[in-house]
Scaffold this active site. Sequence first.
Site, PDB file in Angstrom:
ATOM      1  N   LYS A 142     -42.587  36.567 -68.618  1.00 53.11           N
ATOM      2  CA  LYS A 142     -43.356  35.828 -68.071  1.00 53.11           C
ATOM      3  C   LYS A 142     -42.537  35.086 -66.968  1.00 53.11           C
ATOM      4  O   LYS A 142     -41.469  35.262 -66.663  1.00 53.11           O
ATOM      5  CB  LYS A 142     -43.437  34.353 -69.073  1.00 53.11           C
ATOM      6  CG  LYS A 142     -44.046  34.777 -70.431  1.00 53.11           C
ATOM      7  CD  LYS A 142     -44.119  33.398 -71.118  1.00 53.11           C
ATOM      8  CE  LYS A 142     -44.685  33.868 -72.627  1.00 53.11           C
ATOM      9  NZ  LYS A 142     -44.837  32.543 -73.481  1.00 53.11           N
ATOM     10  N   ARG A 174     -44.366  22.164 -75.579  1.00 52.19           N
ATOM     11  CA  ARG A 174     -44.905  23.310 -75.879  1.00 52.19           C
ATOM     12  C   ARG A 174     -44.011  24.233 -76.262  1.00 52.19           C
ATOM     13  O   ARG A 174     -43.267  24.732 -75.628  1.00 52.19           O
ATOM     14  CB  ARG A 174     -45.957  23.743 -74.735  1.00 52.19           C
ATOM     15  CG  ARG A 174     -47.148  22.712 -74.649  1.00 52.19           C
ATOM     16  CD  ARG A 174     -48.142  23.193 -73.405  1.00 52.19           C
ATOM     17  NE  ARG A 174     -48.943  22.270 -72.944  1.00 52.19           N
ATOM     18  CZ  ARG A 174     -50.210  22.026 -73.766  1.00 52.19           C
ATOM     19  NH1 ARG A 174     -50.590  22.812 -74.767  1.00 52.19           N
ATOM     20  NH2 ARG A 174     -51.275  21.215 -73.442  1.00 52.19           N
ATOM     21  N   HIS A 202     -42.565  29.724 -78.154  1.00 50.99           N
ATOM     22  CA  HIS A 202     -43.414  30.802 -78.626  1.00 50.99           C
ATOM     23  C   HIS A 202     -42.905  32.211 -77.752  1.00 50.99           C
ATOM     24  O   HIS A 202     -42.318  32.194 -76.934  1.00 50.99           O
ATOM     25  CB  HIS A 202     -45.028  30.522 -77.762  1.00 50.99           C
ATOM     26  CG  HIS A 202     -45.416  29.175 -78.019  1.00 50.99           C
ATOM     27  ND1 HIS A 202     -46.195  28.509 -77.227  1.00 50.99           N
ATOM     28  CD2 HIS A 202     -45.589  28.475 -79.297  1.00 50.99           C
ATOM     29  CE1 HIS A 202     -46.414  27.120 -77.831  1.00 50.99           C
ATOM     30  NE2 HIS A 202     -45.974  27.338 -79.110  1.00 50.99           N
ATOM     31  N   GLU A 234     -44.445  31.225 -51.568  1.00 51.35           N
ATOM     32  CA  GLU A 234     -44.992  32.353 -52.536  1.00 51.35           C
ATOM     33  C   GLU A 234     -44.353  32.175 -53.647  1.00 51.35           C
ATOM     34  O   GLU A 234     -43.220  31.723 -53.848  1.00 51.35           O
ATOM     35  CB  GLU A 234     -44.103  33.477 -51.749  1.00 51.35           C
ATOM     36  CG  GLU A 234     -44.575  33.958 -50.116  1.00 51.35           C
ATOM     37  CD  GLU A 234     -43.843  35.143 -49.574  1.00 51.35           C
ATOM     38  OE1 GLU A 234     -42.959  35.692 -50.218  1.00 51.35           O
ATOM     39  OE2 GLU A 234     -44.364  35.653 -48.568  1.00 51.35           O
ATOM     40  N   TYR A 288     -48.336  30.650 -65.606  1.00 50.91           N
ATOM     41  CA  TYR A 288     -47.588  31.515 -66.292  1.00 50.91           C
ATOM     42  C   TYR A 288     -48.213  32.942 -66.058  1.00 50.91           C
ATOM     43  O   TYR A 288     -49.498  33.071 -66.087  1.00 50.91           O
ATOM     44  CB  TYR A 288     -47.813  31.534 -68.109  1.00 50.91           C
ATOM     45  CG  TYR A 288     -47.617  30.191 -69.001  1.00 50.91           C
ATOM     46  CD1 TYR A 288     -46.510  30.211 -69.843  1.00 50.91           C
ATOM     47  CD2 TYR A 288     -48.374  29.330 -68.768  1.00 50.91           C
ATOM     48  CE1 TYR A 288     -46.512  29.215 -70.613  1.00 50.91           C
ATOM     49  CE2 TYR A 288     -48.157  28.051 -69.632  1.00 50.91           C
ATOM     50  CZ  TYR A 288     -47.252  28.314 -70.562  1.00 50.91           C
ATOM     51  OH  TYR A 288     -47.264  26.979 -71.147  1.00 50.91           O
ATOM     52  N   ASP A 315     -46.690  23.791 -83.335  1.00 53.57           N
ATOM     53  CA  ASP A 315     -45.336  23.664 -82.993  1.00 53.57           C
ATOM     54  C   ASP A 315     -44.365  22.872 -83.865  1.00 53.57           C
ATOM     55  O   ASP A 315     -43.397  23.012 -83.956  1.00 53.57           O
ATOM     56  CB  ASP A 315     -45.266  22.973 -81.478  1.00 53.57           C
ATOM     57  CG  ASP A 315     -45.963  23.978 -80.506  1.00 53.57           C
ATOM     58  OD1 ASP A 315     -46.064  25.291 -80.612  1.00 53.57           O
ATOM     59  OD2 ASP A 315     -46.041  23.626 -79.143  1.00 53.57           O
ATOM     60  N   ASP A 336     -52.824  35.897 -66.539  1.00 54.51           N
ATOM     61  CA  ASP A 336     -52.174  34.533 -66.097  1.00 54.51           C
ATOM     62  C   ASP A 336     -52.769  33.661 -66.775  1.00 54.51           C
ATOM     63  O   ASP A 336     -54.106  33.508 -67.331  1.00 54.51           O
ATOM     64  CB  ASP A 336     -52.576  34.082 -64.559  1.00 54.51           C
ATOM     65  CG  ASP A 336     -51.805  34.943 -63.572  1.00 54.51           C
ATOM     66  OD1 ASP A 336     -51.179  36.097 -63.920  1.00 54.51           O
ATOM     67  OD2 ASP A 336     -51.678  34.538 -62.274  1.00 54.51           O
TER      68      ASP A 336
END
Length: 172
Positions: A66, A54, A57, A28, A126, A162, A43
């Site tokens: 998130k 990455r 942010h 789960e 995410y 980035d 999502d």
Amino acid sequence: MKLINTKLPGPKIIKTNIYKDRRGYLKETFRKNLFGKINFPFDVMSYSKKNVLRGLHLQIKSSQAKIITVTHGKIFDVAVDLRKKSKNFGKYVSLIISDNSDFSFYIPEGFAHGFMCLSDKCTVNYKCSNYRNPKYERTLAWDDPNIRIKWPNKKPILSKKDRNGIPLNLFK
């Protein structure tokens, strides 16, 4: 499934049960009842190669909480506290998450998020509490000397966005 505190107030580890047998496993990854009134309507999934970084942010308006889950590979994941009134402003929490981990990572609104892919490739999901709005996106410098994140690789593969992250002092 239960929430476990991290060293900073806010981010939490979402401890899950994994049910394994000879065929594989079932895990789960989300239960709404753990998050009260927080809604997660959006999502996102990213795929990265080894040493891709990455982040870091965040959205300055329509901020996003998130939940980070790795479905393939392994990452070094980071959340930096950018809540203006927080006594932990500029501090970070990091952890390693893989597809074999028995947890996901909850990051509340007001935190910058980033990760580095540690495996040959990785897929990260995410779950977001708000829709993405490029107009309000900001990128914190991944290598800001005031934060001193101990990234596993000092020469990551970065996007132009980035590479051009702004310093912590501009978020105050």
